[in-house]
Enzyme design. Structure first.
Site, short mmCIF file in Angstrom:
data_model
loop_
_atom_site.label_atom_id
_atom_site.label_comp_id
_atom_site.label_asym_id
_atom_site.label_seq_id
_atom_site.Cartn_x
_atom_site.Cartn_y
_atom_site.Cartn_z
N CYS A 1 0.60 6.85 -0.09
CA CYS A 1 1.12 5.81 -1.10
C CYS A 1 0.31 4.78 -1.78
O CYS A 1 -0.23 3.74 -1.12
CB CYS A 1 2.36 4.80 -0.21
SG CYS A 1 3.16 3.90 -1.26
N CYS B 1 1.48 1.34 -2.33
CA CYS B 1 1.60 0.61 -1.13
C CYS B 1 0.16 -0.19 -1.09
O CYS B 1 0.07 -1.09 -0.83
CB CYS B 1 2.01 1.28 -0.15
SG CYS B 1 3.63 2.46 -0.12
N ASP B 2 -0.77 0.89 -1.11
CA ASP B 2 -2.05 0.42 -0.49
C ASP B 2 -3.25 0.39 -1.47
O ASP B 2 -4.31 0.01 -0.97
CB ASP B 2 -2.46 1.72 0.67
CG ASP B 2 -1.50 1.52 1.62
OD1 ASP B 2 -0.88 0.53 2.08
OD2 ASP B 2 -1.14 2.76 2.42
#
Ligand code: NAP
Length: 311
Positions: free
Chosen positions: A135, A138-139
């Site tokens: 992701c 997300c990261d």
């Protein structure tokens, strides 16, 4: 087989299922949440979540999930670990076959999510959350100023790579073939971005370095020449697709060509009383907040359904 049918059973304890549990709990439906082999869903695989509203400093994915679970339990949700083998949705109450046990329920909320496809590299799983990620949204931020790699040749890989150029100094797209599955427009956008470079006909054979608990590089193999090489990278993002966890509803619910459950009006499946929410029915947004939103909708529809059809 349990004696009395439940008002509702929720399959899945990710953010869609847990939000549905909070709402169904507050509606006094005493929901039973079935937690499968990835309790907490994809959020429990990530680290800092910075885009879930209400947490100005961000919150750790597993902590967010744990909070949702506590919140649902406070309103009477019950949790059971189990794997749904098969669901008989032909008549109400529906019968859920958990292997050793069977449950009956008047309504069903399917929030079983989608699992990221992984490459199956020897050290991939050990480095999830330490540089291996499925992701970018997300990261990606954690790799500001670093060089990262994305695997895949579809739209997801292009989208992840483009997003990562906001942070990383260089993004290498590693793809196993010469041709790309991605749409022309996405591919072109990636090609025109000077932070992105392409390594085609190349597969990743492993990711280093478990000893350091961070990604330091990749072992690559050129599939045409067979030559292997080490490639420095601070992160490996997987953009090779997701697999919706919906096989247990084969033949009973409508699905699209990739196996996502088809819904109308956000959460209605073709079986009255069966609602689907979160990533098992959403191939487009796949965000914690959108999954939570649709979990809320599913629980509200369950409440309405039970009012109309009796408990
Ligand atoms: P996809 O189109 O199925 O592409 C998956 C890619 O991963 C393919 O290039 C495939 O390679 C590669 N791959 C699969 N398994 C692999 C493995 N074991 N090792 C190496 N490479 C592997 O999946 P997706 O990109 O997630 O897209 C899914 C759907 O969502 C598509 O319809 C897409 O258009 C849509 N989507 C749209 C957007 C957008 O429009 N913004 C964004 C994301 C997704 P091969 O090509 O060799 O099979």
């Amino acid at each position: 087989m349990s004696q009395e049918p439940r008002d509702t059973v929720i399959i899945g304890a990710g953010c869609a299922g847990l939000t549905a549990a909070i709402y169904a709990g507050r509606a006094n439906l005493k929901p039973l949440v079935l937690q499968g082999h990835e309790p907490g869903g994809q959020l429990s695989l990530t680290t800092l979540v910075e885009n879930f509203p209400g947490f100005p400093e961000g919150i750790q994915g597993p902590e967010l999930i744990e909070n949702m679970k506590k919140q649902a339990a406070r309103f009477g949700a019950e949790f059971q670990t189990g794997h749904l083998v098969h669901a008989d949705l032909r008549q109400r109450p529906f019968v859920l076959d958990l292997g050793k046990d069977k449950l009956r329920t008047r309504t069903l909320i399917i929030a079983s999510g989608a699992s990221a496809r992984w490459l199956g590299l020897p050290h991939e799983q050990a480095l999830i959350g330490h540089g291996v990620s499925s992701c970018a949204t997300c990261d990606g931020f954690f790799f500001t100023g670093k060089e990262v790699a994305v695997v895949g040749g579809g739209d997801s890989a292009m989208e992840e790579a483009l997003f990562l150029t906001r942070f990383a100094t260089r993004v290498s797209i590693i793809h196993r073939r010469e041709q790309f599955r991605a749409s022309k427009i996405m591919l072109e956008r990636a090609r025109q971005n000077d932070r992105i470079r392409f390594l085609t006909n190349t597969v990743v054979e492993d990711v280093y370095d478990v000893g350091k608990q961070e990604v330091t590089g990749l072992k690559l193999r050129n599939v045409k020449t067979g030559v292997t090489s080490d490639f420095p990278a601070s992160a490996l993002f997987l953009g090779i697709g997701h697999i919706p966890n919906a096989a247990m509803f084969d033949g009973q619910l409508d699905k699209d060509s990739d196996g996502y459950i088809k819904t109308e009006n956000y959460v209605f499946t073709r079986v009255p009383g069966v609602f689907a929410c979160g990533d098992v029915q959403d191939r487009r947004y796949r965000q914690a907040i959108t999954a939570s939103g649709s979990g809320c909708m599913a629980a509200m529809e369950v409440e309405k359904f039970l009012e109309e059809h009796g408990r």
